[in-house]
Design an enzyme around this catalytic site. Structure first.
Site, PDB file in Angstrom:
ATOM      1  N   ASN A 245      13.776  -5.087   1.539  1.00  0.00           N
ATOM      2  CA  ASN A 245      12.986  -4.185   2.374  1.00  0.00           C
ATOM      3  C   ASN A 245      12.320  -3.132   1.502  1.00  0.00           C
ATOM      4  OD1 ASN A 245      12.020  -2.980   4.827  1.00  0.00           O
ATOM      5  ND2 ASN A 245      13.618  -1.412   4.655  1.00  0.00           N
TER       6      ASN A 245
ATOM      7  N   HIS B 111      10.895   0.830   1.835  1.00  0.00           N
ATOM      8  CA  HIS B 111      11.049   1.983   2.720  1.00  0.00           C
ATOM      9  C   HIS B 111      10.304   3.181   2.131  1.00  0.00           C
ATOM     10  CE1 HIS B 111      12.939   4.493   5.751  1.00  0.00           C
ATOM     11  NE2 HIS B 111      13.144   5.387   4.802  1.00  0.00           N
TER      12      HIS B 111
ATOM     13  N   SER C  82      11.114   3.149  -1.903  1.00  0.00           N
ATOM     14  CA  SER C  82      12.265   2.424  -2.447  1.00  0.00           C
ATOM     15  C   SER C  82      12.223   0.980  -1.994  1.00  0.00           C
ATOM     16  CB  SER C  82      13.581   3.023  -1.924  1.00  0.00           C
ATOM     17  OG  SER C  82      13.646   4.415  -2.129  1.00  0.00           O
TER      18      SER C  82
ATOM     19  N   ASP D 282      18.587   0.983   6.286  1.00  0.00           N
ATOM     20  CA  ASP D 282      17.994   1.591   5.087  1.00  0.00           C
ATOM     21  C   ASP D 282      19.062   2.038   4.082  1.00  0.00           C
ATOM     22  OD1 ASP D 282      15.421   1.238   6.191  1.00  0.00           O
ATOM     23  OD2 ASP D 282      15.569   3.134   7.260  1.00  0.00           O
TER      24      ASP D 282
END
Ligand code: GAR
Length: 212
Positions: A109, A111, A138, A147
């Protein structure tokens, strides 16, 4: 070659960065984007994928009764492409632990904050409210903690005294578009692993804040 499935919900500028990276220079290692799956039928990201001749699919929330059922449908759609890597690129849904477990170690992911600061939404406003002088993005492995998975890499920028959230968002986006293709390439070259709650680069533990 390795198959990458990209999950999107919106504009897809990070998807575009990956599409562009795939066709230039070192590409995405041995990776190719096998499919783009969207949680929103009207996501502009789908248009970007079609332009690049990438298979698209929509798995919408409304056709499913609950989160578990949705995630099962999503998993079913993803696994059709036998992915080596699943890339969340502005995918704005919270995933169930079962889903995350199924892809543990091959789910990334991006973020828009310097994690562990500001998980969740409205990160740019939060940076301004806190008076931080640094902000960024990040890339991390996804775990059950929202997250909260191990950070692989970060890129940062200075916050200017007269920044508003929209300006910050634009500049963070520029960083994201540089960072994400690099990390995806590393993964596809076999240089990244997740071990426990730690990200490894060439077998070496990354510092908690990542390598960039
Ligand atoms: C990006 O800024 C990404 O970091 C963020 O959504 C944006 C998507 O932009 N993701 C999250 O907030 C995940 N919780 P894009 O659709 O143009 O790539």
């Amino acid at each position: 070659t390795g198959n990458i499935v990209v999950l999107v919900s919106g504009n897809g500028s990070n998807l575009q960065a990956l599409i562009d990276a795939a066709t230039t220079g070192e590409g995405l290692g041995n990776g190719r984007i096998a499919a783009v799956i969207s949680s929103q039928a009207d996501a502009f990201a789908l248009e970007r994928a079609r332009q690049a001749d990438i298979t698209t699919q929509v798995v919408e929330h409304k056709q499913h009764t609950d989160r578990r059922q949705y995630d099962q449908a999503l998993k079913h759609a993803i696994d059709e492409y036998q992915p080596d890597l699943i890339v969340l690129a502005g995918f704005m849904r919270i995933l169930t632990p079962e889903f995350v477990m199924h892809y543990m170690g091959r789910l990334l992911n991006i973020h828009p904050s310097l994690l562990p600061k500001y998980p969740g939404l409205n990160t740019h406003q939060q940076v301004l409210d806190a008076g931080d002088d640094t902000h960024g993005c990040s890339v991390h492995f996804v775990t059950e903690t929202l997250d909260g998975g191990p950070v692989i890499a970060q890129a940062s920028l200075p916050v200017e005294h007269d920044d508003d959230p929209e300006q910050l968002k634009q500049r963070v986006h520029t960083l994201e578009h540089l960072l994400y293709p690099i990390v995806v390439r590393w993964f596809m070259l076999g240089r990244l692993q997740m071990e426990g709650n730690q990200a490894l680069f060439d077998g070496i533990e990354l510092p908690p804040s990542g390598v960039m």
